[in-house]
Motif scaffolding. Structure first.
Motif, PDB file in Angstrom:
ATOM      1  N   ASN A 123      29.354  37.713  29.878  1.00 13.94           N
ATOM      2  CA  ASN A 123      30.732  37.832  30.343  1.00 13.94           C
ATOM      3  C   ASN A 123      30.827  38.947  31.370  1.00 13.94           C
ATOM      4  N   LYS A 124      31.767  38.811  32.281  1.00 15.35           N
ATOM      5  CA  LYS A 124      32.082  39.904  33.193  1.00 15.35           C
ATOM      6  C   LYS A 124      33.506  39.722  33.676  1.00 15.35           C
ATOM      7  N   LEU A 125      34.116  40.815  34.103  1.00  9.94           N
ATOM      8  CA  LEU A 125      35.440  40.762  34.709  1.00  9.94           C
ATOM      9  C   LEU A 125      35.257  40.813  36.211  1.00  9.94           C
ATOM     10  N   GLU A 126      36.083  40.051  36.901  1.00  7.04           N
ATOM     11  CA  GLU A 126      35.945  39.968  38.345  1.00  7.04           C
ATOM     12  C   GLU A 126      37.307  40.175  38.993  1.00  7.04           C
ATOM     13  N   ALA A 165      42.876  23.484  34.576  1.00  2.00           N
ATOM     14  CA  ALA A 165      43.689  23.975  35.688  1.00  2.00           C
ATOM     15  C   ALA A 165      45.051  24.462  35.203  1.00  2.00           C
ATOM     16  N   LYS A 166      45.641  23.734  34.254  1.00  2.00           N
ATOM     17  CA  LYS A 166      46.946  24.142  33.715  1.00  2.00           C
ATOM     18  C   LYS A 166      46.856  25.445  32.939  1.00  2.00           C
ATOM     19  N   GLU A 167      45.679  25.736  32.394  1.00  2.00           N
ATOM     20  CA  GLU A 167      45.451  26.980  31.649  1.00  2.00           C
ATOM     21  C   GLU A 167      44.873  28.075  32.546  1.00  2.00           C
ATOM     22  N   GLN A 168      44.899  27.851  33.854  1.00  2.00           N
ATOM     23  CA  GLN A 168      44.350  28.798  34.822  1.00  2.00           C
ATOM     24  C   GLN A 168      42.859  29.030  34.606  1.00  2.00           C
ATOM     25  N   GLY A 169      42.155  27.939  34.284  1.00  2.85           N
ATOM     26  CA  GLY A 169      40.717  28.028  34.070  1.00  2.85           C
ATOM     27  C   GLY A 169      39.955  27.156  35.050  1.00  2.85           C
ATOM     28  N   ILE A 194      38.297  32.249  33.583  1.00  2.00           N
ATOM     29  CA  ILE A 194      39.619  32.252  32.964  1.00  2.00           C
ATOM     30  C   ILE A 194      40.447  33.350  33.601  1.00  2.00           C
ATOM     31  N   SER A 195      41.617  32.994  34.094  1.00  2.00           N
ATOM     32  CA  SER A 195      42.513  33.971  34.698  1.00  2.00           C
ATOM     33  C   SER A 195      43.145  34.815  33.598  1.00  2.00           C
ATOM     34  N   ARG A 196      42.983  36.138  33.691  1.00  2.00           N
ATOM     35  CA  ARG A 196      43.523  37.069  32.702  1.00  2.00           C
ATOM     36  C   ARG A 196      44.721  37.784  33.313  1.00  2.00           C
ATOM     37  N   ASP A 210      46.878  39.636  31.783  1.00  6.28           N
ATOM     38  CA  ASP A 210      47.102  40.961  31.195  1.00  6.28           C
ATOM     39  C   ASP A 210      46.428  42.083  31.981  1.00  6.28           C
ATOM     40  N   ILE A 211      45.346  41.779  32.670  1.00 10.28           N
ATOM     41  CA  ILE A 211      44.651  42.801  33.456  1.00 10.28           C
ATOM     42  C   ILE A 211      44.520  42.410  34.920  1.00 10.28           C
ATOM     43  N   GLU A 212      45.170  41.335  35.307  1.00  8.91           N
ATOM     44  CA  GLU A 212      45.163  40.833  36.687  1.00  8.91           C
ATOM     45  C   GLU A 212      43.737  40.701  37.222  1.00  8.91           C
ATOM     46  N   ALA A 213      42.913  40.019  36.432  1.00  8.70           N
ATOM     47  CA  ALA A 213      41.523  39.780  36.822  1.00  8.70           C
ATOM     48  C   ALA A 213      41.091  38.441  36.261  1.00  8.70           C
ATOM     49  N   ASP A 214      39.942  37.984  36.698  1.00  9.44           N
ATOM     50  CA  ASP A 214      39.348  36.771  36.159  1.00  9.44           C
ATOM     51  C   ASP A 214      38.194  37.160  35.255  1.00  9.44           C
TER      52      ASP A 214
END
Length: 114
Positions: free
Chosen positions: A2-5, A49-53, A72-74, A76-80
């Motif tokens: 996993n990583k945040l982007e 797509a509807k789940e921002q994935g 996955i679009s997050r 809460d932290i404005e990151a993927d």
């Protein structure tokens, strides 16, 4: 894995692209370029797509292992969040011919998403 982007995209014209390509080719002369192909998957109902994935298979012309990525679009932290795993040739063939997602962290994360 996993990583945040945190990603920003912009559209550039061909002239600017060639200029950037030339600049970075000179900065990193030993870096070899390779072509890659991205194949995207979703359900007929576009559930991801509807789940921002996004579910993507990335293959490389230089035959390095392909990579299956769930993005996955997050909010809460404005990151993927990117969850990815390398695939064997057999896993890649099963995914492409049978739509069979291989066991691993990507499949586990999709299951948690429902």
């Amino acid at each position: 894995m996993n990583k945040l982007e945190f990603e920003s995209r912009t559209l550039i014209n061909e002239k600017d692209y060639l200029s950037l390509f030339d600049k970075y080719s000179k900065l990193y002369p030993n870096h070899q370029k390779t072509n890659q192909t991205n194949i995207y998957f979703d359900t007929k109902e576009l559930v991801l797509a509807k789940e921002q994935g996004v579910l993507r298979l990335r293959t490389y012309e230089d035959h390095r292992p392909s990579k299956l990525t769930l993005k996955i679009s997050r909010k809460d932290i404005e990151a993927d969040e990117e969850i990815f795993q390398k695939l064997s040739i057999q896993e890649e063939l099963n995914l492409l011919s049978k739509c069979s997602i291989p066991n691993g962290i990507v499949k586990e994360s999709l299951t948690k998403m429902n």
